[in-house]
Structures are given as structure tokens and as C-alpha cells.
Design a protein around this motif. Structure first.
Motif, PDB file in Angstrom:
ATOM      1  N   ALA A  35       9.678  43.547 -89.853  1.00  0.00           N
ATOM      2  CA  ALA A  35       9.442  43.722 -88.415  1.00  0.00           C
ATOM      3  C   ALA A  35       9.821  45.111 -87.922  1.00  0.00           C
ATOM      4  N   LEU A  36      10.936  45.647 -88.425  1.00  0.00           N
ATOM      5  CA  LEU A  36      11.359  46.957 -87.944  1.00  0.00           C
ATOM      6  C   LEU A  36      10.792  48.009 -88.879  1.00  0.00           C
ATOM      7  N   ASP A  37       9.485  48.253 -88.758  1.00  0.00           N
ATOM      8  CA  ASP A  37       8.880  49.195 -89.678  1.00  0.00           C
ATOM      9  C   ASP A  37       8.786  50.572 -89.031  1.00  0.00           C
ATOM     10  N   LEU A  53       6.719  51.009 -85.785  1.00  0.00           N
ATOM     11  CA  LEU A  53       7.413  50.598 -84.562  1.00  0.00           C
ATOM     12  C   LEU A  53       8.289  51.742 -84.061  1.00  0.00           C
ATOM     13  N   MET A  54       9.110  52.296 -84.954  1.00  0.00           N
ATOM     14  CA  MET A  54      10.028  53.366 -84.542  1.00  0.00           C
ATOM     15  C   MET A  54       9.267  54.639 -84.177  1.00  0.00           C
ATOM     16  N   GLN A  55       8.127  54.853 -84.833  1.00  0.00           N
ATOM     17  CA  GLN A  55       7.311  56.024 -84.475  1.00  0.00           C
ATOM     18  C   GLN A  55       6.784  55.869 -83.045  1.00  0.00           C
ATOM     19  N   ASN A  56       6.411  54.637 -82.692  1.00  0.00           N
ATOM     20  CA  ASN A  56       5.964  54.373 -81.317  1.00  0.00           C
ATOM     21  C   ASN A  56       7.105  54.559 -80.324  1.00  0.00           C
ATOM     22  N   ALA A  97       7.003  57.284 -77.297  1.00  0.00           N
ATOM     23  CA  ALA A  97       7.185  56.849 -75.911  1.00  0.00           C
ATOM     24  C   ALA A  97       8.421  57.504 -75.298  1.00  0.00           C
ATOM     25  N   ASN A  98       9.468  57.694 -76.126  1.00  0.00           N
ATOM     26  CA  ASN A  98      10.700  58.295 -75.622  1.00  0.00           C
ATOM     27  C   ASN A  98      10.499  59.765 -75.248  1.00  0.00           C
ATOM     28  N   LYS A  99       9.718  60.469 -76.072  1.00  0.00           N
ATOM     29  CA  LYS A  99       9.413  61.883 -75.771  1.00  0.00           C
ATOM     30  C   LYS A  99       8.582  61.983 -74.510  1.00  0.00           C
ATOM     31  N   ALA A 145      23.460  44.524 -80.151  1.00  0.00           N
ATOM     32  CA  ALA A 145      24.076  45.075 -78.932  1.00  0.00           C
ATOM     33  C   ALA A 145      23.341  46.343 -78.481  1.00  0.00           C
ATOM     34  N   LEU A 146      22.986  47.198 -79.433  1.00  0.00           N
ATOM     35  CA  LEU A 146      22.317  48.456 -79.071  1.00  0.00           C
ATOM     36  C   LEU A 146      20.873  48.214 -78.641  1.00  0.00           C
ATOM     37  N   SER A 147      20.215  47.190 -79.199  1.00  0.00           N
ATOM     38  CA  SER A 147      18.864  46.829 -78.724  1.00  0.00           C
ATOM     39  C   SER A 147      18.951  46.381 -77.274  1.00  0.00           C
ATOM     40  N   ARG A 148      19.966  45.576 -76.978  1.00  0.00           N
ATOM     41  CA  ARG A 148      20.109  45.048 -75.616  1.00  0.00           C
ATOM     42  C   ARG A 148      20.472  46.148 -74.637  1.00  0.00           C
ATOM     43  N   LYS A 149      21.281  47.100 -75.081  1.00  0.00           N
ATOM     44  CA  LYS A 149      21.614  48.241 -74.220  1.00  0.00           C
ATOM     45  C   LYS A 149      20.334  49.026 -73.917  1.00  0.00           C
ATOM     46  N   SER A 150      19.479  49.194 -74.936  1.00  0.00           N
ATOM     47  CA  SER A 150      18.208  49.911 -74.744  1.00  0.00           C
ATOM     48  C   SER A 150      17.314  49.154 -73.772  1.00  0.00           C
ATOM     49  N   LEU A 151      17.313  47.826 -73.864  1.00  0.00           N
ATOM     50  CA  LEU A 151      16.504  47.013 -72.935  1.00  0.00           C
ATOM     51  C   LEU A 151      16.994  47.210 -71.496  1.00  0.00           C
ATOM     52  N   THR A 196      21.846  56.130 -77.443  1.00  0.00           N
ATOM     53  CA  THR A 196      21.777  54.793 -78.046  1.00  0.00           C
ATOM     54  C   THR A 196      20.914  54.818 -79.306  1.00  0.00           C
ATOM     55  N   CYS A 197      19.825  55.593 -79.282  1.00  0.00           N
ATOM     56  CA  CYS A 197      18.978  55.752 -80.482  1.00  0.00           C
ATOM     57  C   CYS A 197      19.845  56.257 -81.624  1.00  0.00           C
ATOM     58  N   ARG A 198      20.589  57.323 -81.325  1.00  0.00           N
ATOM     59  CA  ARG A 198      21.372  57.956 -82.393  1.00  0.00           C
ATOM     60  C   ARG A 198      22.464  57.028 -82.894  1.00  0.00           C
ATOM     61  N   ALA A 199      23.088  56.277 -81.970  1.00  0.00           N
ATOM     62  CA  ALA A 199      24.156  55.351 -82.376  1.00  0.00           C
ATOM     63  C   ALA A 199      23.601  54.343 -83.371  1.00  0.00           C
ATOM     64  N   CYS A 200      22.417  53.790 -83.062  1.00  0.00           N
ATOM     65  CA  CYS A 200      21.862  52.770 -83.955  1.00  0.00           C
ATOM     66  C   CYS A 200      21.467  53.378 -85.295  1.00  0.00           C
ATOM     67  N   HIS A 201      20.945  54.588 -85.266  1.00  0.00           N
ATOM     68  CA  HIS A 201      20.547  55.219 -86.537  1.00  0.00           C
ATOM     69  C   HIS A 201      21.755  55.512 -87.412  1.00  0.00           C
ATOM     70  N   THR A 202      22.882  55.863 -86.768  1.00  0.00           N
ATOM     71  CA  THR A 202      24.103  56.115 -87.530  1.00  0.00           C
ATOM     72  C   THR A 202      24.520  54.860 -88.286  1.00  0.00           C
ATOM     73  N   PHE A 203      24.338  53.688 -87.635  1.00  0.00           N
ATOM     74  CA  PHE A 203      24.698  52.428 -88.293  1.00  0.00           C
ATOM     75  C   PHE A 203      23.713  52.022 -89.377  1.00  0.00           C
ATOM     76  N   TYR A 204      22.406  52.085 -89.057  1.00  0.00           N
ATOM     77  CA  TYR A 204      21.446  51.324 -89.865  1.00  0.00           C
ATOM     78  C   TYR A 204      20.335  52.103 -90.536  1.00  0.00           C
ATOM     79  N   LYS A 205      20.116  53.346 -90.156  1.00  0.00           N
ATOM     80  CA  LYS A 205      18.966  54.033 -90.746  1.00  0.00           C
ATOM     81  C   LYS A 205      19.353  54.447 -92.172  1.00  0.00           C
ATOM     82  N   GLN A 206      18.465  54.163 -93.116  1.00  0.00           N
ATOM     83  CA  GLN A 206      18.766  54.390 -94.522  1.00  0.00           C
ATOM     84  C   GLN A 206      18.760  55.877 -94.889  1.00  0.00           C
ATOM     85  N   SER A 207      17.778  56.593 -94.353  1.00  0.00           N
ATOM     86  CA  SER A 207      17.626  57.984 -94.808  1.00  0.00           C
ATOM     87  C   SER A 207      18.153  58.955 -93.774  1.00  0.00           C
TER      88      SER A 207
HETATM   89  C1  HEC Z   1      18.977  48.910 -82.531  1.00  0.00           C
HETATM   90  C2  HEC Z   1      18.730  49.942 -83.499  1.00  0.00           C
HETATM   91  C3  HEC Z   1      17.841  51.094 -83.179  1.00  0.00           C
HETATM   92  C4  HEC Z   1      17.642  51.709 -81.968  1.00  0.00           C
HETATM   93  C5  HEC Z   1      18.277  51.388 -80.619  1.00  0.00           C
HETATM   94  C6  HEC Z   1      16.705  52.785 -82.206  1.00  0.00           C
HETATM   95  N1  HEC Z   1      16.353  52.835 -83.522  1.00  0.00           N
HETATM   96 FE1  HEC Z   1      15.080  54.183 -84.391  1.00  0.00          FE
HETATM   97  N2  HEC Z   1      15.411  53.312 -86.202  1.00  0.00           N
HETATM   98  C7  HEC Z   1      16.210  52.225 -86.437  1.00  0.00           C
HETATM   99  C8  HEC Z   1      16.205  51.925 -87.848  1.00  0.00           C
HETATM  100  C9  HEC Z   1      16.960  50.779 -88.529  1.00  0.00           C
HETATM  101  C10 HEC Z   1      15.355  52.869 -88.455  1.00  0.00           C
HETATM  102  C11 HEC Z   1      14.993  52.971 -89.920  1.00  0.00           C
HETATM  103  C12 HEC Z   1      13.829  52.066 -90.188  1.00  0.00           C
HETATM  104  C13 HEC Z   1      13.627  51.871 -91.633  1.00  0.00           C
HETATM  105  O1  HEC Z   1      14.171  52.651 -92.421  1.00  0.00           O
HETATM  106  O2  HEC Z   1      12.895  50.920 -91.950  1.00  0.00           O
HETATM  107  C14 HEC Z   1      14.877  53.748 -87.394  1.00  0.00           C
HETATM  108  C15 HEC Z   1      14.008  54.801 -87.577  1.00  0.00           C
HETATM  109  C16 HEC Z   1      13.584  55.675 -86.586  1.00  0.00           C
HETATM  110  C17 HEC Z   1      12.693  56.801 -86.783  1.00  0.00           C
HETATM  111  C18 HEC Z   1      12.150  57.255 -88.125  1.00  0.00           C
HETATM  112  C19 HEC Z   1      10.776  56.683 -88.335  1.00  0.00           C
HETATM  113  C20 HEC Z   1      10.097  57.345 -89.495  1.00  0.00           C
HETATM  114  O3  HEC Z   1       8.871  57.319 -89.516  1.00  0.00           O
HETATM  115  O4  HEC Z   1      10.808  57.867 -90.372  1.00  0.00           O
HETATM  116  C21 HEC Z   1      12.494  57.389 -85.586  1.00  0.00           C
HETATM  117  C22 HEC Z   1      11.625  58.604 -85.297  1.00  0.00           C
HETATM  118  C23 HEC Z   1      13.242  56.623 -84.608  1.00  0.00           C
HETATM  119  N3  HEC Z   1      13.893  55.592 -85.252  1.00  0.00           N
HETATM  120  C24 HEC Z   1      13.289  56.917 -83.258  1.00  0.00           C
HETATM  121  C25 HEC Z   1      14.069  56.212 -82.327  1.00  0.00           C
HETATM  122  C26 HEC Z   1      14.227  56.585 -80.938  1.00  0.00           C
HETATM  123  C27 HEC Z   1      13.580  57.799 -80.274  1.00  0.00           C
HETATM  124  C28 HEC Z   1      15.041  55.645 -80.374  1.00  0.00           C
HETATM  125  C29 HEC Z   1      15.541  55.557 -78.936  1.00  0.00           C
HETATM  126  C30 HEC Z   1      14.637  55.691 -77.852  1.00  0.00           C
HETATM  127  C31 HEC Z   1      15.420  54.715 -81.429  1.00  0.00           C
HETATM  128  N4  HEC Z   1      14.805  55.079 -82.593  1.00  0.00           N
HETATM  129  C32 HEC Z   1      16.265  53.643 -81.218  1.00  0.00           C
HETATM  130  C33 HEC Z   1      16.951  51.527 -85.524  1.00  0.00           C
HETATM  131  C34 HEC Z   1      17.024  51.810 -84.158  1.00  0.00           C
END
Ligand code: HEC
Length: 125
Positions: A23-25, A28-31, A35-37, A80-86, A114-125
Motif C-alpha cells: 500500500a505504501l508504494d 503514493l509518496m511521489q504523489n 502535492a506538497n511542493k 501518529a505521524l499520519s494522523r498529525k499530517s491529516l 512531519t514528513c522528515r520525522a516519518c522518513h527518519t523512522f521508516y524510510k529504508q534508503s
Molecule cells: C507516516 C509516515 C510518512 C509520512 C508522514 C511521510 N512519508 Fe514519505 N515515505 C514514507 C516511507 C515509509 C517511505 C519509503 C517508502 C518505501 O521505501 O517503500 C517514504 C518515501 C518518500 C519519498 C521517496 C519516494 C521515492 O520515489 O523514492 C518521497 C519523495 C516522500 N516520501 C515524500 C514525502 C513528503 C513530501 C511527505 C510530507 C508531505 C511525506 N513523504 C510524509 C513514510 C512517510
């Protein structure tokens, strides 16, 4: 010929199951990123209509992110960070609706944190 139809249905079902699992592909994050920009520049341009539309789109996208973390009890910070974003994307819609662009800009900065906080926790790369 008829044997091909069940095979097609099976492939479709597997495809759906995969889509639900991932689901969190990246799409989705590219969208979310796009949208954030767009939101940041529309707030700077003091365009209430376009800002509200971006904030609404982000809100919808974060509902999907929230669902993803609801299914992951091992990642409570993500929920928690998803809900803060909502909350923040809802607040921004109200602020631009009231022409409060200064307030909206502050909320957008908080959202980016909040984006950065969540990435610090969960983003792999
Ligand atoms: C609740 C957690 C969470 C929040 C909040 C969040 N992200 Fe992410 N984001 C992730 C995760 C997890 C990944 C890595 C996804 C993966 O590796 O499958 C990611 C990946 C990304 C990527 C990389 C996508 C790619 O193609 O490499 C971008 C860009 C991104 N997020 C932008 C944002 C922006 C901008 C916001 C805030 C407006 C945001 N994210 C908020 C969890 C979050």
C-alpha cells in the motif's frame, strides 16, 4: 480458449493482492511529494483555491498512509505521524479558506517536518 479465462482472473486477483500489500508504494509518496511542493508554492502565491485543492489531495493521500500504518501495530509512530499530517492538511484547508496565508505557511512548514520525522523512522534508503 476457455481455460485462459480463469487464468486471467487468477492473475488479476494476485495483482490486486500485491497492490494491497504494498500500500505504501513509491507512487503514493511521489504523489505526496508533488502535492506538497504545489501546496507550498500556491500558499506563497496566496492562491486560496489552488492551496485548498492541494491540501485536500494531501489529506486524501494521508488517509491511505494512515490505513497502511493501522495494519502495522509494530509501527505506532507511523500511525501518529499520519494522523498529525491529516490534522495539519485539514487545518491548512481552513486557514487558506480564511485567507490566513501566514498561518497556512506555518502549518505547511510543520507538515514538512512531519514528513522528515516519518522518513527518519521508516524510510529504508
Ligand atoms: C507516516 C509516515 C510518512 C509520512 C508522514 C511521510 N512519508 Fe514519505 N515515505 C514514507 C516511507 C515509509 C517511505 C519509503 C517508502 C518505501 O521505501 O517503500 C517514504 C518515501 C518518500 C519519498 C521517496 C519516494 C521515492 O520515489 O523514492 C518521497 C519523495 C516522500 N516520501 C515524500 C514525502 C513528503 C513530501 C511527505 C510530507 C508531505 C511525506 N513523504 C510524509 C513514510 C512517510
Amino acid at each position: 480458449m476457455s481455460a485462459l479465462i480463469p487464468l486471467g482472473v487468477l492473475c488479476f486477483a494476485i495483482g490486486l493482492a500485491r497492490a494491497a500489500d504494498a500500500a505504501l508504494d513509491m507512487d503514493l509518496m511521489q504523489n505526496v511529494e508533488d502535492a506538497n511542493k504545489s501546496l507550498a508554492s500556491n500558499i506563497a502565491l496566496r492562491d486560496a483555491g489552488a492551496s485548498a485543492k492541494d491540501a485536500e489531495e494531501l489529506h486524501t493521500l494521508f488517509q491511505t498512509v494512515e490505513k497502511h500504518y493501522l495494519a502495522k501495530p509494530e509501527a505506532p509512530d507511523g500511525l501518529a505521524l499520519s494522523r498529525k499530517s491529516l490534522q495539519l492538511t485539514e487545518k491548512i484547508q481552513q486557514q487558506v479558506g480564511a485567507q490566513d496565508f501566514g498561518g497556512a505557511s506555518g502549518s505547511a512548514t510543520e507538515l514538512s517536518r512531519t514528513c522528515r520525522a516519518c522518513h527518519t523512522f521508516y524510510k529504508q534508503s
